[in-house]
Design a protein around this motif. Structure first.
Motif, short mmCIF file in Angstrom:
data_model
loop_
_atom_site.label_atom_id
_atom_site.label_comp_id
_atom_site.label_asym_id
_atom_site.label_seq_id
_atom_site.Cartn_x
_atom_site.Cartn_y
_atom_site.Cartn_z
N LYS A 168 13.01 -5.89 -2.22
CA LYS A 168 11.20 -5.54 -2.90
C LYS A 168 11.79 -4.04 -2.53
CE LYS A 168 9.84 -10.25 -2.38
NZ LYS A 168 8.86 -10.97 -3.02
N LEU A 169 10.96 -3.42 -3.04
CA LEU A 169 10.45 -2.21 -3.09
C LEU A 169 9.56 -2.36 -2.15
CD1 LEU A 169 12.02 0.97 -3.11
CD2 LEU A 169 10.32 0.76 -5.53
N ILE A 170 9.57 -2.00 -0.62
CA ILE A 170 8.24 -2.38 0.44
C ILE A 170 7.89 -0.77 0.81
CG2 ILE A 170 9.24 -4.49 1.16
CD1 ILE A 170 10.53 -3.18 3.75
N TYR A 171 8.34 0.17 0.88
CA TYR A 171 8.13 1.84 1.36
C TYR A 171 8.53 2.72 -0.59
CZ TYR A 171 7.18 5.93 3.35
OH TYR A 171 6.81 7.15 3.86
N ALA A 172 8.03 2.58 -0.67
CA ALA A 172 7.77 4.06 -2.24
C ALA A 172 6.99 4.67 -1.81
CB ALA A 172 7.92 3.22 -3.49
N LYS A 173 6.86 6.26 -1.86
CA LYS A 173 6.28 7.44 -1.91
C LYS A 173 7.10 9.03 -1.71
CE LYS A 173 2.70 5.80 1.49
NZ LYS A 173 2.18 5.94 2.50
N GLY A 174 6.14 9.76 -2.05
CA GLY A 174 6.83 11.35 -2.21
C GLY A 174 6.12 12.49 -1.85
N PHE A 175 6.92 13.06 -1.28
CA PHE A 175 6.23 14.14 -0.37
C PHE A 175 6.48 15.58 -0.68
CE2 PHE A 175 7.26 10.38 2.13
CZ PHE A 175 5.57 10.35 2.87
N GLY A 176 5.78 16.19 -1.43
CA GLY A 176 5.86 17.60 -1.96
C GLY A 176 6.40 17.84 -3.04
#
Length: 574
Positions: A56-64
């Motif tokens: 499972k994808l437990i953390y997924a974020k974008g920055f910038g």
């Protein structure tokens, strides 16, 4: 990116059957966010980040920002070029075909691509997978021929170089040298065996079955990719709105590179590591089989995946770097954690950030490590009780026997010890015994061999095998007449000309596309150049001592022959 750190509200993701799990503490999320706060500002390129656990994808974020011109934001769905992370997918295709009986890993590559020259030694598919083929690297050759790496470079350009290669860097299987050419050939082999374009075959047979809907190999540098990130680098000396410039990517070749994908899709790929959805469960066993040299040494490289250890935990994965894209994918199988970092800034250290994320999520697996009870600290700590007076016999320069132009220099500065290889930055080394030092920046160590008379004239570099070296005695290079090296030198393999010229007190290396650079005389018939694609030059003489040519080398091309042209070669063209 943002002017100050803001916490993003966790969003439940549903991506092709993988759900984000609420099994991490808010504190871990905050710490993970803080690792990328520097890029959380307007007008900054940045990164897409993912953590996979238990499928499972437990953390997924974008920055910038994905595009500094439009201000489009980076998210887990943003499509990135992932450079050499592509190689594991190409290797997977090859092993799938091997399982289907359509090829053997021990096939001569000329069986499938007969244009590869016959060097008198068999180059197998397995050699290509493990970077033990001896073939010269495509990027290094292109640069030596005068290309810039932001030029349009297609598969045909690479194949033209392959068919013109005159000799190998080494006998296939005898050594390891990272070679992008091999993976371009592997992709071409897939295409010829299946009678389908490589990108199309991969989409139908790997990406679609895995649900990787935003993943594709692109062999058309003019292709349009909606939702993609563009890459950037810092503009030297610039501040404010002009602090970044575009890093141009114009590759029209696949196999070694050119996979475009997302964090969400790579989470599915990592899940395939733990539970293969395509082909048999044994495919990962073959993927993870380490390469082996003919003399028996086992490599850390295995079919597009590199085995490694971090704080005693085993992982495998790969990094990538093209233009301003930086990528890193690692998976810790025992702990069942995977980490993905994709960036569009050239200065971004994706592999370090990946391990920083591993520190956060794997702390419970590493914090119980007990210190040694011994009064002498473990070798890997770099704190071995070393007698510094011993280093007096070690300091100096050593030339590798298999590549005489490749020199390792060792010196002491205060209480620290350093090494520098030809054409590479210096790096700290750390004692693990009275005669052995290791590096932390790469998996390598050096053993100094003391003779009966107490002198040290031999070393062994241990990096993907054993590489002996011999001390190079300092010479009074001022006494060497630099003018004797002047002339024009032609490479039949690359159809390009280099000029060596004396200009005032300086000896220059000149190329019509690359300009000129200072040459350093390091021996009677040895020169060093500062270009990454030309580092060592060996002067070749006939039995009478007359210079007949030169041999150029860099990290991935050894002894490229250039013939000395007659002094009046261009007289009629003036």
């Amino acid at each position: 990116m943002k002017a100050s750190l803001r916490l993003l509200i966790p969003v439940l993701l549903l991506v092709a059957g993988i759900q984000a799990a609420e099994c991490q503490s808010p504190r871990t999320t905050v710490k993970a966010d803080s690792l990328f706060a520097e890029w959380n500002k307007p007008g900054m390129p940045g990164a897409a980040v993912g953590v996979v656990h238990g499928g499972k994808l437990i953390y997924a974020k974008g920055f910038g920002e994905a595009d500094l011109e439009t201000g489009a934001k980076i998210g887990p769905e943003t499509i990135f070029h992932v450079a050499s992370v592509s190689k594991q997918f190409t290797a997977y295709a090859i092993i799938l075909l091997a399982e289907q009986g359509k090829l053997s890993l021990d096939d001569d590559i000329r069986k499938h691509i007969p244009e590869v020259p016959d060097f008198g030694k068999t180059i197998t598919i397995r050699h290509l997978l493990n970077h033990t083929s001896g073939l010269r690297d495509q990027w290094n050759l292109l640069a030596m021929a005068g290309w810039q790496l932001d030029d349009v470079i297609t598969k045909q350009h690479v194949m033209n170089l392959v068919t013109r290669q005159k000799e190998l860097n080494f006998e296939p299987g005898s050594a390891f040298t990272y070679c992008n050419t091999g993976y371009t050939l592997l992709a071409e082999a897939v295409s010829r065996i299946t009678k389908q374009p490589f990108a199309y075959w991969m989409e139908r047979n790997v990406f679609k079955p895995l649900g990787m809907k935003s993943t594709q190999f692109f062999d058309n540098q003019e292709g349009i990719i909606k939702g993609r990130a563009y890459s950037f680098h810092r503009t030297p000396g610039a501040i404010g709105p002009t602090m970044f410039s575009k890093s141009i990517l114009s590759y029209g070749n696949v196999g070694a590179t050119s996979l475009f994908t997302t964090v969400n899709d790579l989470a599915l790929w990592i899940n395939n590591f733990r539970n293969p959805q395509v082909s048999s469960p044994n495919i990962m066993k073959q993927m993870l089989e380490r390469g082996r040299l003919t003399k028996g040494d086992t490599l850390s490289y295995a079919s597009g995946l590199l085995h490694g250890k971090y704080k005693s935990l085993s992982y495998y994965g790969h990094d990538g770097a093209d233009a301003g894209f930086r990528s890193s994918l690692t998976y810790f199988p025992k702990e069942d954690y995977g980490f993905i970092v994709l960036s569009n800034q050239a200065e971004f250290n994706a592999s370090k950030k990946n391990l920083d994320m591993a520190d956060l999520y794997l702390s419970s697996f590493t914090k119980e490590d007990k210190p040694s009870d011994s009064t002498t600290k473990p070798a890997a700590s770099g704190n071995y009780a070393f007698d510094s007076t011993l280093f007096r016999a070690y300091a100096g320069s050593y030339s590798l026997d298999e590549a005489p132009g490749f020199v390792l220099k060792f010196w002491r500065d205060g209480s620290s010890y350093y090494t520098q290889a030809t054409g590479q930055p210096s790096a700290a080394i750390f004692p693990s015994s009275d005669s052995t030092f290791f590096l932390k920046v790469v998996e390598a160590s050096v053993v100094f061999h003391k003779a009966k008379d107490g002198k040290v004239n031999r070393i062994t570099l241990k990096q993907n095998g054993n590489h002996p070296g011999t001390r190079v005695n300092a010479q009074e290079t001022d006494a060497i007449d630099a003018a004797q090296f002047a002339g024009q030198y032609y490479s039949p393999e690359l159809e390009t000309i280099y000029t060596i010229a004396k200009k005032g007190d300086a000896l220059k290396l000149i190329h019509v596309h690359h300009g000129e650079a200072d040459l350093k005389i390091v021996g009677k018939d040895r020169l060093n150049a500062p270009w990454w694609f030309v580092q060592n030059i060996e002067i070749v003489r006939n039995p009478s001592g007359v210079i007949t040519g030169i041999k150029m080398s860099n990290g991935r091309v050894v002894n490229l022959w250039l013939k000395k042209l007659p002094d009046d070669f261009a007289a009629n063209n003036k």
